[in-house]
Design a protein around this motif. Structure first.
Motif, PDB file in Angstrom:
ATOM      1  N   ALA A 114     -95.233 -60.138  25.567  1.00 51.78           N
ATOM      2  CA  ALA A 114     -94.764 -60.815  24.359  1.00 51.78           C
ATOM      3  C   ALA A 114     -95.101 -60.008  23.110  1.00 51.78           C
ATOM      4  O   ALA A 114     -94.299 -59.933  22.166  1.00 51.78           O
ATOM      5  CB  ALA A 114     -95.381 -62.211  24.264  1.00 51.78           C
ATOM      6  N   THR A 115     -96.272 -59.369  23.109  1.00 46.72           N
ATOM      7  CA  THR A 115     -96.674 -58.567  21.953  1.00 46.72           C
ATOM      8  C   THR A 115     -95.784 -57.350  21.791  1.00 46.72           C
ATOM      9  O   THR A 115     -95.297 -57.053  20.688  1.00 46.72           O
ATOM     10  CB  THR A 115     -98.140 -58.113  22.114  1.00 46.72           C
ATOM     11  OG1 THR A 115     -98.977 -59.264  22.258  1.00 46.72           O
ATOM     12  CG2 THR A 115     -98.590 -57.312  20.902  1.00 46.72           C
ATOM     13  N   ILE A 116     -95.543 -56.629  22.888  1.00 46.05           N
ATOM     14  CA  ILE A 116     -94.691 -55.437  22.832  1.00 46.05           C
ATOM     15  C   ILE A 116     -93.270 -55.817  22.444  1.00 46.05           C
ATOM     16  O   ILE A 116     -92.628 -55.159  21.614  1.00 46.05           O
ATOM     17  CB  ILE A 116     -94.705 -54.712  24.191  1.00 46.05           C
ATOM     18  CG1 ILE A 116     -96.104 -54.161  24.477  1.00 46.05           C
ATOM     19  CG2 ILE A 116     -93.680 -53.584  24.211  1.00 46.05           C
ATOM     20  CD1 ILE A 116     -96.262 -53.604  25.866  1.00 46.05           C
ATOM     21  N   ARG A 117     -92.768 -56.899  23.021  1.00 46.43           N
ATOM     22  CA  ARG A 117     -91.403 -57.336  22.712  1.00 46.43           C
ATOM     23  C   ARG A 117     -91.286 -57.736  21.230  1.00 46.43           C
ATOM     24  O   ARG A 117     -90.273 -57.434  20.579  1.00 46.43           O
ATOM     25  CB  ARG A 117     -91.033 -58.510  23.621  1.00 46.43           C
ATOM     26  CG  ARG A 117     -89.574 -58.949  23.521  1.00 46.43           C
ATOM     27  CD  ARG A 117     -88.648 -57.802  23.931  1.00 46.43           C
ATOM     28  NE  ARG A 117     -87.274 -58.122  23.661  1.00 46.43           N
ATOM     29  CZ  ARG A 117     -86.429 -58.548  24.602  1.00 46.43           C
ATOM     30  NH1 ARG A 117     -86.842 -58.709  25.849  1.00 46.43           N
ATOM     31  NH2 ARG A 117     -85.169 -58.795  24.304  1.00 46.43           N
ATOM     32  N   LYS A 118     -92.302 -58.381  20.708  1.00 46.75           N
ATOM     33  CA  LYS A 118     -92.301 -58.787  19.303  1.00 46.75           C
ATOM     34  C   LYS A 118     -92.266 -57.569  18.392  1.00 46.75           C
ATOM     35  O   LYS A 118     -91.496 -57.520  17.425  1.00 46.75           O
ATOM     36  CB  LYS A 118     -93.542 -59.634  19.014  1.00 46.75           C
ATOM     37  CG  LYS A 118     -93.679 -60.099  17.560  1.00 46.75           C
ATOM     38  CD  LYS A 118     -94.882 -61.018  17.418  1.00 46.75           C
ATOM     39  CE  LYS A 118     -95.056 -61.481  15.976  1.00 46.75           C
ATOM     40  NZ  LYS A 118     -95.481 -60.393  15.093  1.00 46.75           N
ATOM     41  N   TRP A 119     -93.091 -56.571  18.703  1.00 47.34           N
ATOM     42  CA  TRP A 119     -93.098 -55.346  17.887  1.00 47.34           C
ATOM     43  C   TRP A 119     -91.747 -54.637  17.941  1.00 47.34           C
ATOM     44  O   TRP A 119     -91.236 -54.178  16.912  1.00 47.34           O
ATOM     45  CB  TRP A 119     -94.188 -54.404  18.388  1.00 47.34           C
ATOM     46  CG  TRP A 119     -95.583 -54.857  18.087  1.00 47.34           C
ATOM     47  CD1 TRP A 119     -95.958 -55.984  17.420  1.00 47.34           C
ATOM     48  CD2 TRP A 119     -96.793 -54.193  18.465  1.00 47.34           C
ATOM     49  NE1 TRP A 119     -97.320 -56.069  17.355  1.00 47.34           N
ATOM     50  CE2 TRP A 119     -97.875 -54.983  17.978  1.00 47.34           C
ATOM     51  CE3 TRP A 119     -97.086 -53.023  19.151  1.00 47.34           C
ATOM     52  CZ2 TRP A 119     -99.208 -54.620  18.168  1.00 47.34           C
ATOM     53  CZ3 TRP A 119     -98.409 -52.667  19.342  1.00 47.34           C
ATOM     54  CH2 TRP A 119     -99.457 -53.457  18.857  1.00 47.34           C
ATOM     55  N   LEU A 120     -91.187 -54.531  19.136  1.00 45.97           N
ATOM     56  CA  LEU A 120     -89.904 -53.843  19.288  1.00 45.97           C
ATOM     57  C   LEU A 120     -88.795 -54.581  18.547  1.00 45.97           C
ATOM     58  O   LEU A 120     -87.964 -53.958  17.871  1.00 45.97           O
ATOM     59  CB  LEU A 120     -89.559 -53.713  20.772  1.00 45.97           C
ATOM     60  CG  LEU A 120     -90.285 -52.608  21.538  1.00 45.97           C
ATOM     61  CD1 LEU A 120     -90.155 -52.816  23.036  1.00 45.97           C
ATOM     62  CD2 LEU A 120     -89.738 -51.240  21.144  1.00 45.97           C
ATOM     63  N   ASP A 121     -88.769 -55.900  18.679  1.00 51.18           N
ATOM     64  CA  ASP A 121     -87.735 -56.690  18.011  1.00 51.18           C
ATOM     65  C   ASP A 121     -87.836 -56.562  16.492  1.00 51.18           C
ATOM     66  O   ASP A 121     -86.830 -56.424  15.791  1.00 51.18           O
ATOM     67  CB  ASP A 121     -87.844 -58.167  18.423  1.00 51.18           C
ATOM     68  CG  ASP A 121     -87.444 -58.390  19.879  1.00 51.18           C
ATOM     69  OD1 ASP A 121     -86.817 -57.487  20.458  1.00 51.18           O
ATOM     70  OD2 ASP A 121     -87.777 -59.461  20.427  1.00 51.18           O
ATOM     71  N   GLU A 122     -89.070 -56.607  15.986  1.00 48.39           N
ATOM     72  CA  GLU A 122     -89.245 -56.514  14.538  1.00 48.39           C
ATOM     73  C   GLU A 122     -88.855 -55.139  14.009  1.00 48.39           C
ATOM     74  O   GLU A 122     -88.201 -55.025  12.968  1.00 48.39           O
ATOM     75  CB  GLU A 122     -90.708 -56.813  14.177  1.00 48.39           C
ATOM     76  CG  GLU A 122     -91.097 -58.275  14.355  1.00 48.39           C
ATOM     77  CD  GLU A 122     -92.566 -58.512  14.039  1.00 48.39           C
ATOM     78  OE1 GLU A 122     -93.310 -57.508  13.898  1.00 48.39           O
ATOM     79  OE2 GLU A 122     -92.969 -59.692  13.947  1.00 48.39           O
ATOM     80  N   ASP A 123     -89.255 -54.088  14.720  1.00 51.19           N
ATOM     81  CA  ASP A 123     -88.958 -52.736  14.253  1.00 51.19           C
ATOM     82  C   ASP A 123     -87.493 -52.366  14.430  1.00 51.19           C
ATOM     83  O   ASP A 123     -87.004 -51.419  13.798  1.00 51.19           O
ATOM     84  CB  ASP A 123     -89.830 -51.712  14.987  1.00 51.19           C
ATOM     85  CG  ASP A 123     -91.300 -51.834  14.604  1.00 51.19           C
ATOM     86  OD1 ASP A 123     -91.585 -52.559  13.636  1.00 51.19           O
ATOM     87  OD2 ASP A 123     -92.141 -51.219  15.287  1.00 51.19           O
ATOM     88  N   SER A 124     -86.782 -53.077  15.286  1.00 50.89           N
ATOM     89  CA  SER A 124     -85.371 -52.769  15.530  1.00 50.89           C
ATOM     90  C   SER A 124     -84.439 -53.453  14.541  1.00 50.89           C
ATOM     91  O   SER A 124     -83.252 -53.123  14.470  1.00 50.89           O
ATOM     92  CB  SER A 124     -84.982 -53.173  16.959  1.00 50.89           C
ATOM     93  OG  SER A 124     -85.730 -52.449  17.906  1.00 50.89           O
ATOM     94  N   LYS A 125     -84.966 -54.415  13.797  1.00 48.79           N
ATOM     95  CA  LYS A 125     -84.125 -55.106  12.820  1.00 48.79           C
ATOM     96  C   LYS A 125     -83.807 -54.174  11.651  1.00 48.79           C
ATOM     97  O   LYS A 125     -84.685 -53.460  11.169  1.00 48.79           O
ATOM     98  CB  LYS A 125     -84.838 -56.359  12.299  1.00 48.79           C
ATOM     99  CG  LYS A 125     -84.981 -57.460  13.333  1.00 48.79           C
ATOM    100  CD  LYS A 125     -85.701 -58.661  12.734  1.00 48.79           C
ATOM    101  CE  LYS A 125     -85.854 -59.779  13.766  1.00 48.79           C
ATOM    102  NZ  LYS A 125     -86.594 -60.943  13.203  1.00 48.79           N
ATOM    103  N   PRO A 126     -82.552 -54.156  11.188  1.00 44.79           N
ATOM    104  CA  PRO A 126     -82.216 -53.299  10.034  1.00 44.79           C
ATOM    105  C   PRO A 126     -82.946 -53.759   8.785  1.00 44.79           C
ATOM    106  O   PRO A 126     -83.030 -54.958   8.494  1.00 44.79           O
ATOM    107  CB  PRO A 126     -80.696 -53.491   9.901  1.00 44.79           C
ATOM    108  CG  PRO A 126     -80.406 -54.800  10.559  1.00 44.79           C
ATOM    109  CD  PRO A 126     -81.402 -54.935  11.665  1.00 44.79           C
ATOM    110  N   LYS A 127     -83.513 -52.811   8.068  1.00 45.63           N
ATOM    111  CA  LYS A 127     -84.232 -53.143   6.851  1.00 45.63           C
ATOM    112  C   LYS A 127     -83.252 -53.298   5.697  1.00 45.63           C
ATOM    113  O   LYS A 127     -82.365 -52.467   5.514  1.00 45.63           O
ATOM    114  CB  LYS A 127     -85.255 -52.055   6.530  1.00 45.63           C
ATOM    115  CG  LYS A 127     -86.329 -51.904   7.596  1.00 45.63           C
ATOM    116  CD  LYS A 127     -87.318 -50.827   7.232  1.00 45.63           C
ATOM    117  CE  LYS A 127     -88.387 -50.697   8.309  1.00 45.63           C
ATOM    118  NZ  LYS A 127     -89.368 -49.623   7.983  1.00 45.63           N
TER     119      LYS A 127
END
Length: 224
Positions: free
Chosen positions: A194-207
């Motif tokens: 869940a932690t890794i998935r959360k980091w990946l999802d957040e960093d993949s969102k366009p800024k």
């Protein structure tokens, strides 16, 4: 730490005896955590550096003790690939009598003076065997394996497959990032996937970009 009689009476070095005892305790924890191989055998993940710290011995001494136990047939080490700690399977001498046990093929207290697993080998019924096989299959499916630079990130095979499928070019970097962060900070997470998935999802969102007013006009000679 539990010390079986055959270890105390055997002609092994003191370091090998201490190492076997600590591996026996770790095997008991592995059994509770469901660390079971494809064949239903309980295994331990224990790096040489961790063993050296726990026993207050040098890594060279630990390697020698591991080799002594392996040559005596008391452990089996299975390689897991580059940059991954070996699986260690604790073994018992042939002369140690074992009884049938409720789960798993290894009772961590075998060989002790008051071990509940000592006794004669008793056959089990087909019904009990079916129940045991089903329990072992469930443990295999729910067994987490360790990953990362410091072998401290635990993931199910299904969780790893999901990360590989969704983020094929990034998942490994984030596993190592979490591994290094936990090792350096001492912080722990309830669910590594869940932690890794959360980091990946957040960093993949366009800024979001900055809003500029392109209708603004400037006089000739002025600088932005």
């Amino acid at each position: 730490m539990p010390l079986p009689r055959f270890i105390l009476r055997g002609e092994y070095s003191i370091n090998a005896k201490l190492l076997y005892a600590i591996l026996l305790g770790r095997t008991q924890l592995s059994q509770k955590s469901g660390w079971v191989s494809e064949d239903g055998d309980v295994y331990v993940i224990y790096t040489i550096r961790q063993i050296a710290n726990d026993l207050n011995r040098s890594e060279r001494t630990v390697k020698a003790a591991l080799a002594e136990l392996e040559n005596a047939g008391l452990i089996i080490r299975v390689r897991q690939g580059w940059n991954r700690a070996n699986r260690i399977f604790l073994q018992l001498p042939d002369e140690v009598q074992l009884s049938s046990r409720p789960e798993g093929k290894f009772c961590p207290m075998d060989g002790l003076e008051s071990s509940p697993c000592m006794g004669q080998n008793l056959p089990i019924s087909k019904k009990e065997k079916k129940k045991t096989d089903s329990s072992q299959n469930n443990r295999r499916e729910n067994a987490r394996r360790c990953f990362g630079q410091y072998q401290n990130v635990f993931l199910l095979d299904s969780e790893l497959a999901e990360l590989q499928s969704t983020y094929p070019d990034q998942y490994e970097d984030y596993i190592n990032r979490l591994s290094a962060y936990m090792a350096s900070s001492g912080k722990h997470y309830a669910n590594h996937y869940a932690t890794i998935r959360k980091w990946l999802d957040e960093d993949s969102k366009p800024k979001p970009g900055k809003n500029y007013d392109y209708t603004e006009t400037y006089e000739e000679g002025e600088c932005l």
